[in-house]
Enzyme design. Structure first.
Site, PDB file in Angstrom:
ATOM      1  N   CYS A 169       7.336  21.685 -16.610  1.00 48.46           N
ATOM      2  CA  CYS A 169       7.152  22.946 -17.331  1.00 48.46           C
ATOM      3  C   CYS A 169       8.266  23.176 -18.364  1.00 48.46           C
ATOM      4  O   CYS A 169       8.229  22.543 -19.413  1.00 48.46           O
ATOM      5  CB  CYS A 169       7.021  24.103 -16.354  1.00 48.46           C
ATOM      6  SG  CYS A 169       6.051  25.460 -17.057  1.00 48.46           S
ATOM      7  N   HIS A 227       2.862  22.478 -12.857  1.00 44.81           N
ATOM      8  CA  HIS A 227       3.816  22.555 -11.751  1.00 44.81           C
ATOM      9  C   HIS A 227       3.374  21.685 -10.587  1.00 44.81           C
ATOM     10  O   HIS A 227       2.752  22.160  -9.640  1.00 44.81           O
ATOM     11  CB  HIS A 227       4.000  24.005 -11.305  1.00 44.81           C
ATOM     12  CG  HIS A 227       4.826  24.796 -12.244  1.00 44.81           C
ATOM     13  ND1 HIS A 227       6.188  24.950 -12.088  1.00 44.81           N
ATOM     14  CD2 HIS A 227       4.496  25.425 -13.387  1.00 44.81           C
ATOM     15  CE1 HIS A 227       6.651  25.664 -13.101  1.00 44.81           C
ATOM     16  NE2 HIS A 227       5.635  25.954 -13.898  1.00 44.81           N
ATOM     17  N   GLU A 281       5.199  20.439  -8.326  1.00 50.64           N
ATOM     18  CA  GLU A 281       5.994  20.665  -7.114  1.00 50.64           C
ATOM     19  C   GLU A 281       5.268  21.562  -6.114  1.00 50.64           C
ATOM     20  O   GLU A 281       5.569  21.540  -4.919  1.00 50.64           O
ATOM     21  CB  GLU A 281       7.358  21.251  -7.469  1.00 50.64           C
ATOM     22  CG  GLU A 281       7.385  22.740  -7.786  1.00 50.64           C
ATOM     23  CD  GLU A 281       6.943  23.098  -9.199  1.00 50.64           C
ATOM     24  OE1 GLU A 281       6.416  22.213  -9.903  1.00 50.64           O
ATOM     25  OE2 GLU A 281       7.138  24.272  -9.581  1.00 50.64           O
TER      26      GLU A 281
HETATM   27  N1  LIG Z   1       9.468  29.493 -19.998  1.00 48.89           N
HETATM   28  C1  LIG Z   1       8.594  28.421 -20.419  1.00 48.89           C
HETATM   29  C2  LIG Z   1       8.344  27.493 -19.252  1.00 48.89           C
HETATM   30  C3  LIG Z   1       7.513  28.202 -18.225  1.00 48.89           C
HETATM   31  C4  LIG Z   1       7.906  27.793 -16.824  1.00 48.89           C
HETATM   32  O1  LIG Z   1       8.714  26.899 -16.596  1.00 48.89           O
HETATM   33  N2  LIG Z   1       7.339  28.523 -15.882  1.00 48.89           N
HETATM   34  C5  LIG Z   1       7.775  28.325 -14.542  1.00 48.89           C
HETATM   35  C6  LIG Z   1       8.210  29.603 -13.960  1.00 48.89           C
HETATM   36  C7  LIG Z   1       6.982  30.406 -13.609  1.00 48.89           C
HETATM   37  C8  LIG Z   1       7.340  31.859 -13.656  1.00 48.89           C
HETATM   38  O2  LIG Z   1       8.283  32.251 -12.910  1.00 48.89           O
HETATM   39  O3  LIG Z   1       6.734  32.530 -14.506  1.00 48.89           O
HETATM   40  C9  LIG Z   1       7.244  28.941 -20.901  1.00 48.89           C
HETATM   41  O4  LIG Z   1       6.948  30.111 -20.674  1.00 48.89           O
HETATM   42  O5  LIG Z   1       6.483  28.128 -21.477  1.00 48.89           O
END
Ligand SMILES: N[C@@H](CCC(=O)NCCCC(=O)O)C(=O)O
Length: 253
Positions: free
Chosen positions: A113, A221, A223
């Site tokens: 991500c 994701h 994981e």
């Molecule tokens: N911030 C970036 C990557 C998004 C990301 O890594 N989401 C994982 C966390 C999920 C959450 O807590 O919302 C984007 O928005 O593209």
């Protein structure tokens, strides 16, 4: 046999808006431990506390995880706007050079991500601040409501390059994944090869051309439910095998 030792990128977080910590999603730790069969250690995303060469020497691989804060657009030559959201500049300043150093040295790396976006920016690519605002694109963001299981549920297919590395890992050129991101690749970096796309054309799987080691990243994701998901499990198994082979070569050198 000593298990590979894997660095998992941390993220800046505030407890009660007053106490700064480094955080890491537990699913990343369990996926690496249970599926890669490796020791997972959180690496604080604090460039002032870490030396890139030392990290590459100590760890057998790295996972660059998801995170809500975005990469600052000045890292890819653009100016921040309100659409770019929140940032984690310490993480940018550690992970971007660390990704490049690992690829150069053949240290296996997996991006997830935000980590996927870091791979692209680390090799000269750019990002869209908000995919859902683009004509013809879906909303790839995490559903605002529902249980955590519903938020990480499968959302769309990804079509993979036939004969590519990802198809080889998954055994299929179409896989089903979750989706929890607002940003995405605009221009792929010079050595960034896109091997997977969502139905709306959004890049979802990349590899780094010419990397001597495992250097793959995915926008979704894996994981989540990694031990049981038919797409996640082979990806983490391949990453674990790459680290064992790389570590054995380094010990033999
Ligand atoms: N911030 C970036 C990557 C998004 C990301 O890594 N989401 C994982 C966390 C999920 C959450 O807590 O919302 C984007 O928005 O593209």
């Amino acid at each position: 046999m000593v298990r590979p030792v894997v660095g998992i990128s941390g993220n800046a977080h505030m407890i009660n808006d007053e106490y700064a910590v480094q955080a890491c999603g537990l699913h990343n730790l369990y996926a690496v431990s249970e599926v890669c069969e490796a020791t997972a250690l959180v690496v604080p995303a604090l460039p002032d506390l870490n030396q890139i060469d030392e990290l590459c020497a100590v760890f057998d691989g790295f996972v660059f995880t998801g995170a809500r804060p975005n990469i600052h657009p000045e890292e890819y030559g653009e100016t921040a706007t309100p659409a770019h959201g929140d940032f984690d500049r310490d993480r940018d300043r550690l992970t971007l050079p660390l990704i490049r150093a690992c690829v150069e040295r053949g240290v296996p790396v997996l991006g997830i991500c935000r980590g996927f976006q870091e791979f692209n920016v680390a090799f000269g690519g750019t990002l869209y601040p908000e995919i859902r605002d683009l004509p013809g694109r879906m909303n790839h963001r995490m559903p605002p409501d529902g249980t955590i299981e519903e938020k990480f549920a499968h959302r769309h297919d990804i079509t993979l390059t036939k004969g590519g590395m990802f198809e080889g890992i998954f055994g299929s050129d179409v896989v089903l994944t979750n989706s929890l991101h607002g940003q995405g690749i605009k221009e792929a970096g010079e050595r960034v090869v896109v091997e997977g796309h969502a139905p709306d054309g959004t890049p979802e799987a990349i590899r780094i051309e010419g990397a001597p080691g495992f250097a793959l990243a995915v926008q979704w994701h894996p994981e989540w439910n990694a031990a049981n998901d038919p797409v996640s499990r082979p990806l983490f198994e391949a990453f674990g095998q790459a680290m064992r082979e790389s570590a054995a070569q380094r010990r033999a050198a």
